[in-house]
Design a protein around this motif. Structure first.
Motif, mmCIF file in Angstrom:
data_model
loop_
_atom_site.group_PDB
_atom_site.id
_atom_site.type_symbol
_atom_site.label_atom_id
_atom_site.label_comp_id
_atom_site.label_asym_id
_atom_site.label_seq_id
_atom_site.Cartn_x
_atom_site.Cartn_y
_atom_site.Cartn_z
ATOM 1 N N ALA A 147 0.831 -1.202 0.000
ATOM 2 C CA ALA A 147 0.000 0.000 0.000
ATOM 3 C C ALA A 147 0.870 1.259 0.000
ATOM 4 O O ALA A 147 0.554 2.254 -0.681
ATOM 5 C CB ALA A 147 -0.920 -0.016 1.221
ATOM 6 N N LYS A 151 0.951 4.017 -2.966
ATOM 7 C CA LYS A 151 0.648 5.421 -2.678
ATOM 8 C C LYS A 151 1.758 6.338 -3.179
ATOM 9 O O LYS A 151 1.516 7.425 -3.718
ATOM 10 C CB LYS A 151 0.429 5.588 -1.169
ATOM 11 C CG LYS A 151 -0.015 6.988 -0.770
ATOM 12 C CD LYS A 151 -0.308 7.054 0.710
ATOM 13 C CE LYS A 151 -0.789 8.442 1.124
ATOM 14 N NZ LYS A 151 -1.077 8.512 2.586
ATOM 15 N N GLU A 160 -5.510 1.594 -1.943
ATOM 16 C CA GLU A 160 -5.135 1.359 -0.557
ATOM 17 C C GLU A 160 -6.251 0.647 0.198
ATOM 18 O O GLU A 160 -6.009 -0.301 0.963
ATOM 19 C CB GLU A 160 -4.802 2.680 0.130
ATOM 20 C CG GLU A 160 -4.405 2.518 1.594
ATOM 21 C CD GLU A 160 -4.117 3.853 2.265
ATOM 22 O OE1 GLU A 160 -3.733 3.844 3.442
ATOM 23 O OE2 GLU A 160 -4.297 4.906 1.613
ATOM 24 N N SER A 212 -8.733 5.154 6.481
ATOM 25 C CA SER A 212 -8.510 5.360 5.041
ATOM 26 C C SER A 212 -9.812 5.651 4.326
ATOM 27 O O SER A 212 -9.878 6.495 3.420
ATOM 28 C CB SER A 212 -7.834 4.131 4.441
ATOM 29 O OG SER A 212 -6.562 3.913 5.016
#
Length: 216
Positions: A147, A151, A160, A212
């Motif tokens: 992740a 990113k 993500e 998130s």
């Protein structure tokens, strides 16, 4: 009399397969069921005989009993003495309830040995504990690394979240595997630590996933 022959005769008397006096049958039952009920293997054999009465299950009980007789001569002498008690010359007359029972019906309740109160606790396989551990922290760290790289390369929040969903699902699966083993009375210190560790990882992943999703 050999141990195998002595065990077979004792099981026949204890299960009602031989015509003996009720007092003698009770003595043999107390000796056999009491001895076998004190070991994991013996308790399992008795449980099988209780659930599936028949020659096959009785043979398994006799085999386990024969090992006990070989290992303990004093116990073998007690069983032999109980079997040598005077037997009834003829079977006792049937009770009214017995006359009305169909020939193909189940045997009388005295046929069945006492069922163990609880199943014995088992030790998990090392592979099961290892798999549960791998489904926790190691794969969560891998998910975090993937992740982070995604990113840094401009991937959106959806990527993500997707990675977190997969990682959370794998950790939850590991917890479920551990709980299923607990329900089957499979226990060990390593297994308990693995499940508790996975629960903590799962809580952290859920917190990360919610954060998130809210910031997306």
């Amino acid at each position: 009399m050999q141990a195998s022959e002595l065990a077979t005769a004792a099981v026949r008397v204890a299960t009602g397969g031989a015509s003996v006096a009720a007092a003698q049958k009770e003595v043999v039952q107390e000796l056999v069921w009491g001895r076998l009920g004190g070991s994991t293997l013996g308790a399992s054999a008795l449980a099988r005989l209780h659930e599936q009465p028949g020659e096959g299950s009785a043979g398994i009980v006799a085999s386990v009993l024969a090992d006990e007789l070989r290992a303990d001569p004093e116990f073998a002498a007690r069983v032999a003495g109980a079997l040598q008690a005077p037997q009834s010359s003829s079977p006792p007359p049937p009770q009214p309830a017995t006359r009305t029972r169909a020939a193909s019906g189940p045997p009388p309740p005295s046929y069945y040995p006492p069922r163990p109160a609880t199943a014995p606790v088992q030790v998990p396989r090392a592979a099961d504990v290892r798999n549960i551990l791998l489904l926790g922290f190691p794969q969560a760290m891998l998910a975090y690394t993937v992740a982070y790289i995604a990113k840094e390369n401009g991937a959106g929040a959806a990527v993500e979240i997707l990675i977190l969903l997969v990682s959370t699902g794998l950790t939850g699966y590991g917890v479920w595997l551990g709980v299923r083993l607990f329900l089957r009375r499979v226990r060990s210190g390593a297994l308990i630590c693995a499940v508790v560790f996975n629960v903590l990882v799962l809580i952290r992943l859920l917190d990360w996933l919610v954060g998130s999703a809210l910031s997306a």
